[in-house]
Design a protein around this motif. Structure first.
Motif, PDB file in Angstrom:
ATOM      1  N   ILE A 179       0.846  -1.191   0.000  1.00  0.00           N
ATOM      2  CA  ILE A 179       0.000   0.000   0.000  1.00  0.00           C
ATOM      3  C   ILE A 179       0.884   1.244   0.000  1.00  0.00           C
ATOM      4  O   ILE A 179       1.366   1.697   1.043  1.00  0.00           O
ATOM      5  CB  ILE A 179      -0.957   0.016   1.204  1.00  0.00           C
ATOM      6  CG1 ILE A 179      -1.872  -1.209   1.152  1.00  0.00           C
ATOM      7  CG2 ILE A 179      -1.794   1.289   1.201  1.00  0.00           C
ATOM      8  CD1 ILE A 179      -2.760  -1.271  -0.080  1.00  0.00           C
ATOM      9  N   SER A 181       0.632   5.044  -1.562  1.00  0.00           N
ATOM     10  CA  SER A 181      -0.351   5.908  -2.221  1.00  0.00           C
ATOM     11  C   SER A 181       0.257   7.148  -2.845  1.00  0.00           C
ATOM     12  O   SER A 181       0.122   7.383  -4.040  1.00  0.00           O
ATOM     13  CB  SER A 181      -1.448   6.302  -1.226  1.00  0.00           C
ATOM     14  OG  SER A 181      -0.891   6.971  -0.101  1.00  0.00           O
ATOM     15  N   SER A 182       0.962   7.941  -2.056  1.00  0.00           N
ATOM     16  CA  SER A 182       1.493   9.194  -2.607  1.00  0.00           C
ATOM     17  C   SER A 182       2.620   9.713  -1.731  1.00  0.00           C
ATOM     18  O   SER A 182       2.751   9.347  -0.564  1.00  0.00           O
ATOM     19  CB  SER A 182       0.387  10.246  -2.693  1.00  0.00           C
ATOM     20  OG  SER A 182      -0.149  10.515  -1.407  1.00  0.00           O
ATOM     21  N   HIS A 216      -3.700   5.376  -9.810  1.00  0.00           N
ATOM     22  CA  HIS A 216      -3.990   4.430  -8.735  1.00  0.00           C
ATOM     23  C   HIS A 216      -4.691   3.188  -9.269  1.00  0.00           C
ATOM     24  O   HIS A 216      -5.452   3.248 -10.244  1.00  0.00           O
ATOM     25  CB  HIS A 216      -4.854   5.100  -7.660  1.00  0.00           C
ATOM     26  CG  HIS A 216      -4.066   6.005  -6.765  1.00  0.00           C
ATOM     27  ND1 HIS A 216      -4.153   5.964  -5.396  1.00  0.00           N
ATOM     28  CD2 HIS A 216      -3.149   6.972  -7.050  1.00  0.00           C
ATOM     29  CE1 HIS A 216      -3.335   6.874  -4.871  1.00  0.00           C
ATOM     30  NE2 HIS A 216      -2.716   7.490  -5.859  1.00  0.00           N
ATOM     31  N   ASP A 249      -8.902   1.486  -2.948  1.00  0.00           N
ATOM     32  CA  ASP A 249      -7.679   2.054  -3.509  1.00  0.00           C
ATOM     33  C   ASP A 249      -6.478   1.225  -3.071  1.00  0.00           C
ATOM     34  O   ASP A 249      -6.221   1.067  -1.875  1.00  0.00           O
ATOM     35  CB  ASP A 249      -7.530   3.504  -3.029  1.00  0.00           C
ATOM     36  CG  ASP A 249      -6.427   4.254  -3.771  1.00  0.00           C
ATOM     37  OD1 ASP A 249      -5.592   3.591  -4.410  1.00  0.00           O
ATOM     38  OD2 ASP A 249      -6.414   5.494  -3.706  1.00  0.00           O
ATOM     39  N   GLY A 251      -3.333   1.915  -4.290  1.00  0.00           N
ATOM     40  CA  GLY A 251      -2.124   2.712  -4.438  1.00  0.00           C
ATOM     41  C   GLY A 251      -1.537   2.655  -5.835  1.00  0.00           C
ATOM     42  O   GLY A 251      -2.215   2.357  -6.818  1.00  0.00           O
ATOM     43  N   CYS A 278      -3.524   3.368   5.994  1.00  0.00           N
ATOM     44  CA  CYS A 278      -4.594   2.660   5.290  1.00  0.00           C
ATOM     45  C   CYS A 278      -5.957   3.234   5.652  1.00  0.00           C
ATOM     46  O   CYS A 278      -6.814   3.440   4.777  1.00  0.00           O
ATOM     47  CB  CYS A 278      -4.548   1.171   5.624  1.00  0.00           C
ATOM     48  SG  CYS A 278      -3.114   0.301   4.943  1.00  0.00           S
ATOM     49  N   LEU A 281      -6.328   6.615   3.895  1.00  0.00           N
ATOM     50  CA  LEU A 281      -6.523   6.469   2.457  1.00  0.00           C
ATOM     51  C   LEU A 281      -7.936   6.027   2.129  1.00  0.00           C
ATOM     52  O   LEU A 281      -8.589   6.606   1.254  1.00  0.00           O
ATOM     53  CB  LEU A 281      -5.510   5.454   1.915  1.00  0.00           C
ATOM     54  CG  LEU A 281      -5.615   5.088   0.436  1.00  0.00           C
ATOM     55  CD1 LEU A 281      -5.331   6.303  -0.440  1.00  0.00           C
ATOM     56  CD2 LEU A 281      -4.655   3.952   0.102  1.00  0.00           C
ATOM     57  N   GLN A 285     -11.432   8.114   0.748  1.00  0.00           N
ATOM     58  CA  GLN A 285     -11.884   7.649  -0.558  1.00  0.00           C
ATOM     59  C   GLN A 285     -13.407   7.526  -0.615  1.00  0.00           C
ATOM     60  O   GLN A 285     -14.070   8.211  -1.387  1.00  0.00           O
ATOM     61  CB  GLN A 285     -11.241   6.287  -0.852  1.00  0.00           C
ATOM     62  CG  GLN A 285     -11.709   5.633  -2.131  1.00  0.00           C
ATOM     63  CD  GLN A 285     -11.286   4.180  -2.185  1.00  0.00           C
ATOM     64  OE1 GLN A 285     -10.489   3.720  -1.375  1.00  0.00           O
ATOM     65  NE2 GLN A 285     -11.843   3.456  -3.129  1.00  0.00           N
TER      66      GLN A 285
END
Length: 309
Positions: A179, A181-182, A216, A249, A251, A278, A281, A285
């Motif tokens: 995981i 993401s950014s 993603h 999501d 990632g 997590c 995220l 979402q």
């Protein structure tokens, strides 16, 4: 020659297990590699070079042969270190005789050039894993490991720290996903704090260990799906889906087949804050929430089918 020099052996057979001896026999029969009490490192180097120096060869040829001798012995020592470290990691049910000769030949050819201690540790686990579970390490991974740098190997180890396992249907049908993401420009995100960068992901992508995505990646909840089971930081949780149209999501990173094989032998610990990352995220979402479930409940819980998107 001193007694201390005579006591230095590349591999000590004293107390070597039957499985360890079986591995040495397999390597010897497959690639002709030999290990004995009578070839200690310093004795081999001194005797080999002394024989060349005392010969009637041209001085230039002597220098070339001595250089080659030192290189050969160094490569042999690299192989010996990896093999000796692999033997204690063999399971009681391991059967080295089942090792594929072509796989083993490629392994030994690559292993002779591995000088870094951190990479030697990975190679020893690779050999032990293939002995413990036949056909679990693809040949392509051997090539990747032959060109990977210690820094890149450390970056992949960091990626493995962010792994979560999502149960799609039952324990035999799972997704292993890092995981990630950014990244924040000010490097305050959990990934930068762990020592990972975009540049690292690009390099690992080029090596073939992962796919670094431009957008993603999502996992769709099925039409009747209300929850997933997931392992985060060695605990089992439920991801609750507030509506059946939600997507989970995953990632910007997916492991390749070779990456999954490598992460299976790399020791890693989840960084502090992965669960919170997590939750952040997935709550941002679609208001998806995570609830912890005890292990015995998770054993009997039935997860709904999901489809990667």
């Amino acid at each position: 020659m001193s007694d201390s020099e005579k006591s230095v052996s590349l591999i000590n057979f004293d107390g070597l297990s039957q499985i360890g001896c079986a591995l040495l026999d397999k390597i010897s029969s497959a690639v002709g590699w030999v290990a004995t009490h009578d070839t200690p490192n310093r004795i081999a180097v001194k005797q080999y070079i002394e024989d060349i120096q005392n010969s009637d060869l041209d001085p230039l040829l002597k220098a070339a042969k001595i250089s080659r001798a030192k290189r050969d012995i160094k490569e042999y020592c690299n192989q010996a270190k990896i093999i000796s470290d692999a033997i204690p990691q063999l399971d009681s049910t391991s059967d080295p005789s089942k090792l594929d000769d072509d796989w083993l030949f490629m392994f030994m050819d690559k292993a002779r050039l591995v000088n870094s201690e951190s990479l030697q540790a990975i190679w020893s686990r690779i050999l032990a894993q293939e002995c413990n579970e036949s056909n679990s390490i693809p040949k392509r991974l051997l090539h990747i490991l032959s060109v990977i740098s210690p820094r890149q190997a450390n970056a992949f180890k960091i990626v493995c720290q962010f792994l979560v396992r999502i149960f799609l249907k039952d324990k035999s049908n799972t997704l292993l996903i890092p995981i990630i993401s950014s990244f924040h420009p000010d490097k305050t995100d959990i990934y930068s704090r762990s020592g990972l960068s975009y540049y690292d992901l690009q390099e690992l992508d080029s090596l073939g260990l992962l796919q670094f995505l431009s957008t993603h990646h999502y996992l769709e909840f099925g039409h009747s799906c209300s929850a997933y089971r997931i392992i985060i930081e060695n605990k089992i949780y439920r991801i609750l889906n507030p509506n059946h149209s939600s997507k989970l999501d995953l990632g910007i990173v997916l492991l390749t087949f070779d990456g999954i094989a490598l992460c299976s032998i790399i020791e890693h610990t989840s960084p502090s804050g992965l669960l919170e990352e997590c939750k952040r995220l997935w709550k941002e979402q679609n208001n998806i929430s995570i609830l912890e479930v005890c292990e015995d409940q998770a054993e009997t819980a039935t997860a709904d089918t999901a489809t990667p998107n």
